[in-house]
Design an enzyme around this catalytic site. Structure first.
Site, short mmCIF file in Angstrom:
data_model
loop_
_atom_site.label_atom_id
_atom_site.label_comp_id
_atom_site.label_asym_id
_atom_site.label_seq_id
_atom_site.Cartn_x
_atom_site.Cartn_y
_atom_site.Cartn_z
N LYS A 54 3.66 -15.41 2.67
CA LYS A 54 3.94 -16.07 1.28
C LYS A 54 5.23 -16.39 1.20
CE LYS A 54 2.44 -17.81 -2.57
NZ LYS A 54 1.67 -19.07 -2.74
N TYR A 67 0.90 -1.29 -0.04
CA TYR A 67 -0.04 -0.03 -0.05
C TYR A 67 1.04 1.37 -0.11
CZ TYR A 67 -4.58 -1.93 0.77
OH TYR A 67 -5.76 -2.55 0.56
N ASP A 74 -11.96 -9.52 3.94
CA ASP A 74 -13.48 -9.33 3.47
C ASP A 74 -13.96 -10.87 3.41
OD1 ASP A 74 -13.33 -6.81 2.86
OD2 ASP A 74 -14.03 -6.97 0.69
N ASP A 134 -2.45 -18.27 0.36
CA ASP A 134 -3.57 -18.97 -0.43
C ASP A 134 -4.13 -20.07 0.34
OD1 ASP A 134 -0.89 -20.18 -0.49
OD2 ASP A 134 -1.01 -21.01 -2.46
N ASP A 146 -6.26 -7.09 4.06
CA ASP A 146 -7.39 -6.59 3.34
C ASP A 146 -8.33 -7.70 2.50
OD1 ASP A 146 -8.83 -4.32 1.89
OD2 ASP A 146 -8.07 -4.89 -0.12
#
Ligand code: IPM
Ligand code: MG
Length: 363
Positions: free
Chosen positions: A196, A146, A256, A228, A252
């Site tokens: 990751k 970001y 959700d 993942d 982020d």
């Protein structure tokens, strides 16, 4: 005695789309919960997002940032909308929110996903998968892709190119990890750190630093998942999670996803902490498609008020009272459109706010 009662300065930034509607209901509830608990609030207002661009020329003005810095708490509705979609990235409404997060150094974003039993059937997942879920996403909020530099566009011999930088420092990982482990100590003592590390150097460092912090918390069980896999585990077996600790970008996305376990993204509150002030906002966006129609679900913002009462006002009892009120209203089958199911009584955004406020009042 009464002269010693602290007054909490609250800055209200309603923002765009459904932001003003949900913020209004949250304020209703905060005022009543505050009265019941003997807490005093002083409210101030400011602009953020698209409305700030239109009226003040910037997604957040310096004066608003200054007000935010001086406030004990900030309540934010939502930012963004199609009117501002053609602006370059760094001039968009979202920059108002991102600017506040970074200038106030709100590095730890807490997003609790709890499934209220009466809503277990509102989830797109089976009741037996989501029932009883109570997890907390701790998302780092002021670094990562970001904010990493360099970022931008350039033209090469092969055509246009765009780039962002994923970057984390040891200090940034360390401080957010501590927030996650501290939270786990108050909960079920389990942290799942998400990265990751099979591909990214940044994640390699993330994992190393999280392991170092974990040594300071021998009572907390820690495990590591690749992002993942975590995305899959969240819908396969969400009950395995207590605290999920992750970076800004992965957080982020995963938050959700976690929101949908609870029936609707309209249910997920958040608190952003770290600096001298704290920012409380629903996880959902500005939902321009339903703005101004009274269809928005104010419960995420109302549950963010519960977090404000607990964290800023240090009044866990007042916070519980708000959460119990939400639960009671849901038990009485009142539903906004996003969580509507068979047998539900459909109510508007403001009616939902009134119902929760009444339930808070009657304790
Ligand atoms: C969130 C939102 C924001 C983010 C947007 C509005 C900038 O999606 O709080 O999750 O990406 O952090
Ligand atoms: Mg998001």
């Amino acid at each position: 005695m009464s002269s010693e009662i602290k007054t909490f300065d609250v800055l209200v930034l309603e923002g765009d789309g459904i932001g003003p509607e949900v913020a209004a209901e949250a304020l209703k509830v905060l005022k009543i919960a505050g009265e019941a608990a003997g807490l005093q609030f002083q409210f101030d207002y400011g602009l953020v997002g698209g409305i700030a661009i239109d009226k003040e020329g910037l997604p957040v003005s310096r004066e608003t940032v200054q007000k935010a810095r001086n406030a004990d708490a900030i309540i934010l509705g939502a930012v963004g909308g199609p009117e501002w979609d053609d602006l370059p990235t760094l001039q968009r409404p979202e920059q108002g929110l991102l600017g506040l997060r970074v200038t106030l150094d709100l590095f730890a974003n807490l997003r609790p996903a709890r499934v209220f039993d009466p809503l277990a059937d509102a989830s797109t997942l089976k009741r037996e998968v989501v029932s009883g879920i109570d997890l907390l996403v701790v998302r780092e909020l002021v670094s990562d892709l970001y904010f990493g530099e360099p970022r931008g566009f350039r033209t090469t011999e092969e055509g246009r190119e765009a780039f962002n930088t994923m970057r984390y420092s040891e200090r940034e990982i360390n401080r957010v990890a501590k927030v996650a482990f501290d939270a786990a100590m108050r909960r079920n003592k389990k942290v799942t750190s998400v990265d990751k590390a099979n591909v990214l150097e940044v994640s390699g460092l993330w994992r190393e630093v999280v392991c170092e912090v974990a040594r300071e918390y021998p009572d907390v069980e820690v495990d590591h998942q690749y992002v993942d896999n975590c995305a899959m585990q969240l819908i396969r077996n969400p009950a395995q999670f207590d605290v999920i600790l992750t970076g800004n970008m992965f957080g982020d996305i995963l938050s959700d996803e976690a929101a949908m376990l609870t029936g609707s993204i309209g249910m997920l509150p958040s608190a952003s902490l770290g600096g001298s002030s704290a920012l409380y906002e629903p996880v959902h966006g500005s939902a321009p498609d339903i703005a101004g129609q009274g269809k928005a679900n104010p419960l995420a913002t109302i549950l963010s008020i519960a977090m404000l009462l607990e964290i800023t006002c240090r009044n866990a009892e007042a916070a519980d009272r708000v959460r119990r009120a939400v639960e009671a209203v849901l038990n009485d089958s009142y539903r906004t459109e996003d969580i509507m199911s068979d047998g539900g009584k459909l109510v508007s955004c403001s009616r939902m706010g009134d119902l929760v406020a009444e339930a808070v009042r009657s304790g």
